[in-house]
Design a protein around this motif. Structure first.
Motif, PDB file in Angstrom:
ATOM      1  N   SER A 229     -10.901 -45.527 -26.280  1.00  0.00           N
ATOM      2  CA  SER A 229      -9.982 -46.224 -25.358  1.00  0.00           C
ATOM      3  C   SER A 229     -10.102 -45.709 -23.931  1.00  0.00           C
ATOM      4  CB  SER A 229      -8.538 -46.077 -25.844  1.00  0.00           C
ATOM      5  OG  SER A 229      -8.173 -44.708 -25.830  1.00  0.00           O
ATOM      6  N   LYS A 230     -10.625 -44.478 -23.783  1.00  0.00           N
ATOM      7  CA  LYS A 230     -10.728 -43.933 -22.421  1.00  0.00           C
ATOM      8  C   LYS A 230     -12.075 -44.287 -21.776  1.00  0.00           C
ATOM      9  CE  LYS A 230      -7.501 -40.137 -22.887  1.00  0.00           C
ATOM     10  NZ  LYS A 230      -7.438 -39.606 -24.264  1.00  0.00           N
ATOM     11  N   GLY A 263     -12.568 -50.512 -28.985  1.00  0.00           N
ATOM     12  CA  GLY A 263     -11.475 -50.039 -28.135  1.00  0.00           C
ATOM     13  C   GLY A 263     -11.842 -49.673 -26.721  1.00  0.00           C
ATOM     14  N   ALA A 264     -13.129 -49.747 -26.381  1.00  0.00           N
ATOM     15  CA  ALA A 264     -13.510 -49.391 -25.014  1.00  0.00           C
ATOM     16  C   ALA A 264     -13.167 -50.530 -24.065  1.00  0.00           C
ATOM     17  CB  ALA A 264     -15.010 -49.104 -24.963  1.00  0.00           C
ATOM     18  N   LYS A 265     -13.023 -50.169 -22.807  1.00  0.00           N
ATOM     19  CA  LYS A 265     -12.791 -51.182 -21.783  1.00  0.00           C
ATOM     20  C   LYS A 265     -14.165 -51.657 -21.314  1.00  0.00           C
ATOM     21  CE  LYS A 265     -10.398 -51.507 -17.353  1.00  0.00           C
ATOM     22  NZ  LYS A 265     -10.092 -50.659 -16.216  1.00  0.00           N
ATOM     23  N   GLY A 368     -14.150 -46.650 -11.580  1.00  0.00           N
ATOM     24  CA  GLY A 368     -13.642 -46.256 -12.888  1.00  0.00           C
ATOM     25  C   GLY A 368     -14.598 -46.479 -14.037  1.00  0.00           C
ATOM     26  N   VAL A 369     -15.769 -47.005 -13.740  1.00  0.00           N
ATOM     27  CA  VAL A 369     -16.746 -47.222 -14.806  1.00  0.00           C
ATOM     28  C   VAL A 369     -17.393 -45.880 -15.170  1.00  0.00           C
ATOM     29  CG1 VAL A 369     -19.007 -48.246 -15.288  1.00  0.00           C
ATOM     30  CG2 VAL A 369     -17.234 -49.609 -14.186  1.00  0.00           C
ATOM     31  N   ASP A 370     -17.551 -45.646 -16.469  1.00  0.00           N
ATOM     32  CA  ASP A 370     -18.190 -44.402 -16.907  1.00  0.00           C
ATOM     33  C   ASP A 370     -19.688 -44.584 -17.111  1.00  0.00           C
ATOM     34  OD1 ASP A 370     -15.285 -44.176 -18.825  1.00  0.00           O
ATOM     35  OD2 ASP A 370     -15.793 -42.786 -17.204  1.00  0.00           O
ATOM     36  N   THR A 443     -23.721 -38.904 -24.938  1.00  0.00           N
ATOM     37  CA  THR A 443     -22.714 -39.024 -26.000  1.00  0.00           C
ATOM     38  C   THR A 443     -22.487 -40.499 -26.345  1.00  0.00           C
ATOM     39  OG1 THR A 443     -21.615 -37.015 -25.242  1.00  0.00           O
ATOM     40  CG2 THR A 443     -20.324 -38.468 -26.659  1.00  0.00           C
ATOM     41  N   VAL A 444     -22.375 -41.318 -25.316  1.00  0.00           N
ATOM     42  CA  VAL A 444     -22.193 -42.758 -25.527  1.00  0.00           C
ATOM     43  C   VAL A 444     -23.429 -43.357 -26.194  1.00  0.00           C
ATOM     44  CG1 VAL A 444     -21.911 -44.978 -24.333  1.00  0.00           C
ATOM     45  CG2 VAL A 444     -20.573 -42.998 -23.606  1.00  0.00           C
TER      46      VAL A 444
END
Lengths: 481, 138
Positions: A229-230, A263-265, A368-370, A443-444
């Protein structure tokens, strides 16, 4: 089909030694390889982790592993993947590795693991050609830092692999030793080139390269992603180009859905200067090439022609004989862009556009994008005959489209194979991370890799099918100028 | 679901806009003259070799010309992504070397500890080369 899906239940015992007939083993999965979602009972484990564990437990010795690897290389010679096989060196290294394991003093996770190095990395005492006549027969007196780091960790150097001449190209088709064949389909000769940074023990400052960053690098592990979610995944809209194949588009979309469903944005973002990125790269790259390749003059190392009339005549003939059309073409283009009358309009202009491209990424990550999710290539690999219809520059411009922007922006990126196309060829997607946030990126990517369970190639079946066909085949494309 | 709506939107906009410069203008905005060819060959010390190579250069130039469409007013050139950092300078201590023999082994023509080069600018033939004279006048 040359790949077989199943999966391994990793809570059970590891398979017996007799099944180690090739490094790349069949791994488990469902019938439909294209579905990215996995609800299977186990998760696949990368081969090298299993091998490393087996070495530590003494279930296989480095020498055994080395010999099996050498045997596999011999059997898959028709792929033309290797330029030099360093059998003696590898066996000697294996012997030393074995001694270390017996004493319980292994150097780390890579001790005894066979590796191969692309032939544009210097390897002391082992011919390094860059697939060019200019360096044919050249034996470097030193190891590239990356190679030294691998050897310091105890890796076994199996040999040097094939590439385009001086890595100039996108299909590994233009080296003097001929094209590399794609093991996924022996009739399709195209190997994708990756421009991503290596990591782990290979990262960090290089005292012999003043342009490397001095920040200390601690080895890290990749945790499992539990809370999606984060996470914010960005999809750059400009990467949806008309030339993108529908299959790649579909997989890209599926991947985005997967992240969202977990759940990811997932949001659309914009990198407005995307369409100029490859042009910018073309100008800066050829300009650098014009400068870098000036070192090849035949005097201190490499090929030297027979002309002795004057230095200029000698240099010109040496370079004509040593370089192929692609390399010469890039040198000439680069010199054009660096001419006094062109410098501002091409080179400096490209440097300014580079800043705009880098800024585009900064703006996106600041919002805000990872991690960004994009295709890696426009389509699956094309057949060799089709690939060579366009020249090297055109192909490079098409194939590097999605992957060169990160080089100019200085960002980490990784390509993860996702699924096989309807033709049975791999299609992958690219993840781009924030500067210096390699751990988050990987990690992603690791999470995604586990989800899609990309099938491992069944080399044994490939060899059985192909080796008899290719036994007497002369590689007609190998022409030594 | 975001993806359905966005993908439809993306497809619609991609159709009307060329996102990828796939077809280079074959003519190019500059012709490559014989003079330029000679000049480049002299600077690069590399031959074009064929008319095809000249055509490839023209295409490369045409491709690069697309950058003109970008508005770069007030934008500083970027030489390196590490522009905000200082270049690493190590301390001035000798830590390696003494490998002359190893290095000389890689050369085709060596005399004692010298790399042998053919005659350079001191050669009389060089003084009359036209293209070099032209270069000096620019």
């Amino acid at each position: 089909m040359w790949w077989r899906l199943g999966y391994e239940d990793h809570v059970g015992p590891d398979p017996p030694r007799s099944e180690w007939n090739c490094l790349l083993r069949a791994q488990g999965g469902r019938e439909d390889s294209r579905s990215p979602c996995s609800r299977g009972r186990g998760v696949p484990r990368p081969a090298c982790i299993l091998v490393s564990a087996a070495l530590k437990q003494g279930r296989v010795t480095p020498t055994e592993l080395c010999q099996r690897c050498l045997s596999l290389i011999k059997k898959t010679k028709f792929l033309n993947a290797y330029i030099t096989v360093s059998e003696e060196v590898a066996l000697k290294q294996a012997e030393e590795s074995e001694k270390r394991y017996k004493k319980g003093h292994s150097l780390g996770d890579l001790d005894g693991i066979p590796v191969a190095v692309k032939d544009n990395f210097s390897t002391a005492g082992i011919e390094t050609t860059c697939a060019s006549n200019m360096l044919k027969g050249y034996v470097p007196p030193y190891n590239a830092t990356v190679v030294q780091k691998l050897l310091d960790q105890g890796a076994l150097l199996m040999g040097k692999t094939n590439l385009d001449e001086f890595a100039m190209g996108s299909g590994s088709t233009d080296g003097i030793f001929g094209p590399v064949k794609n093991p996924w389909s022996y009739s399709k000769q195209y190997r994708e080139k990756r421009k991503q940074k290596s990591h782990g023990i290979l990262a960090g400052h290089d005292p012999k390269d003043s342009t490397t960053i001095q920040d200390p690098v601690k080895p890290f592990t990749l945790p499992s992603l539990t809370d999606m979610s984060k996470l914010c995944i960005g999809i750059p809209k400009e990467y949806l180009t008309p030339e993108l194949s529908s299959e790649v588009q579909s997989l890209w979309s599926k991947a985005a859905n997967l992240f969202e469903s977990e759940g990811a944005k997932v949001i659309e973002v914009s990198l407005p200067h995307t369409s100029y990125s490859i042009v910018c790269y073309h100008v800066l790259c050829t300009s650098e090439v014009a400068s870098n390749m000036a070192r090849f003059d035949g005097l201190e190392y490499g090929h030297r022609c027979d002309i002795d009339v004057s230095t200029e005549a000698m240099y010109a003939a040496t370079r004509r004989e040593g370089f192929n059309d692609v390399v010469r073409g890039r040198i000439l283009s680069g010199n054009f862009f660096l001419l006094k009358e062109n410098y501002e309009n091409y080179f400096v202009k490209a440097q300014k556009v580079r800043r705009l491209i880098a800024r585009d990424f900064v703006n996106v990550f600041n919002s805000g994008v990872d991690v960004l999710l994009t295709p890696t290539t426009l389509s699956e690999a094309v057949p060799h005959t089709e690939f060579i219809r366009e020249d090297n520059r055109t192909r490079s411009a098409q194939d590097d489209l999605f992957t060169q922007a990160v080089n100019m922006a200085g960002l980490p990126a990784v390509s993860v194979p996702m699924a096989l196309s309807s033709q049975g060829l791999p299609i992958g997607l690219q993840f781009i991370g924030r500067a210096f946030c390699d751990q988050q990126l990987l990690t992603v990517a690791k999470w995604f890799e586990k989800q899609v369970q990309f099938p491992v190639i069944q080399l044994q079946e490939l060899m059985d099918d192909c080796s008899s066909i290719f036994e007497n085949e002369k590689l007609a494309s190998v022409s030594l100028k | 679901m975001w993806t359905r709506a966005v993908w439809q939107g993306l497809r619609a906009s991609a159709g009307g806009r060329r996102g990828f410069p796939s077809k280079a203008d074959p003519q190019g905005s500059r012709r490559v003259t014989a003079e330029l060819i000679e000049h480049l060959e002299r600077l690069a010390l590399v031959d074009f070799g064929s008319q095809e190579a000249v055509a490839r250069l023209e295409k490369a130039i045409a491709f690069a010309d697309r950058l003109r469409a970008v508005d770069t007013d007030g934008v500083e050139p970027m030489e390196s992504v590490l522009e905000d950092r200082c270049l690493y300078l190590r301390s001035d201590n000798v830590v390696e070397g003494n490998c002359a023999e190893e290095l000389l082994q890689n050369s085709h023509r060596v005399v004692e500890e010298y790399f042998v080069a053919p005659p350079g600018m001191c050669c009389p033939k060089w003084l009359n080369r036209l293209s070099h004279t032209k270069l000096r006048m620019q």
